[in-house]
Design an enzyme around this catalytic site. Sequence first.
Site: not given
Ligand code: BEZ
Length: 211
Positions: A45
């Site tokens: 994200c």
């Molecule tokens: C990420 O943005 O890396 C992420 C967010 C939620 C679960 C797994 C990865």
Amino acid sequence: MAIRLGDIAPDFTVDTTEGTINFHEWLGDGWGILFSHPKDFTPVCTTELGAFSARKGEFDKRNTKLIGLSVDSVESHGRWAGDIKETQGAALAFPLIGDEDRKVSDLYDMIHPNADDTLTVRSVFIVGPDKKVKLILTYPASTGRNVDEIIRVLDSLQLSAGYAVATPVNWTDGDDVIIALSVSDEEAKTKFPKGFKAIKPYLRVTPQPNK
Ligand code: BEZ
């Protein structure tokens, strides 16, 4: 009920990193992209928000506003924005909705319980000036989205909103386009003065009309 293409994008009023926003009013008469991010302070994200922020000028040129969302608070988003700026070389350039009560996540069916029962998936909704949903994409948490692809599809949507054309596989801005089946050959001669090539009666190709 699930949101489908052509539906009016459900309206909402929420707190964001840029204050309270009413979605439809905020969209005005432009295009909008509402996209969800599973969680603050997560790696994928963080890269997505940095990359979309860095390209904001390209969305502006297309009269398109971006608005992100996660199920964390606006206060948490504010602290995370510091990390985005520090690590991605671009400051958060659009509002992030604080959706702790999942109001918007539920309204847009962004939580898919068999994937994760508390976090959102990576949803993308592109909304047109008529407030109708033009595109829906869903990615899992483990796959970051592709900014080029979102811009590419936006170009296709905006082009086909203005001209009776569709865009072929792997099309990018500037490539030839396909004349809509609803247009007769006679009409095509006047609508597409650059001419067209009929590879098959149903497959007629013309230079991109707005170039
Ligand atoms: C990420 O943005 O890396 C992420 C967010 C939620 C679960 C797994 C990865």
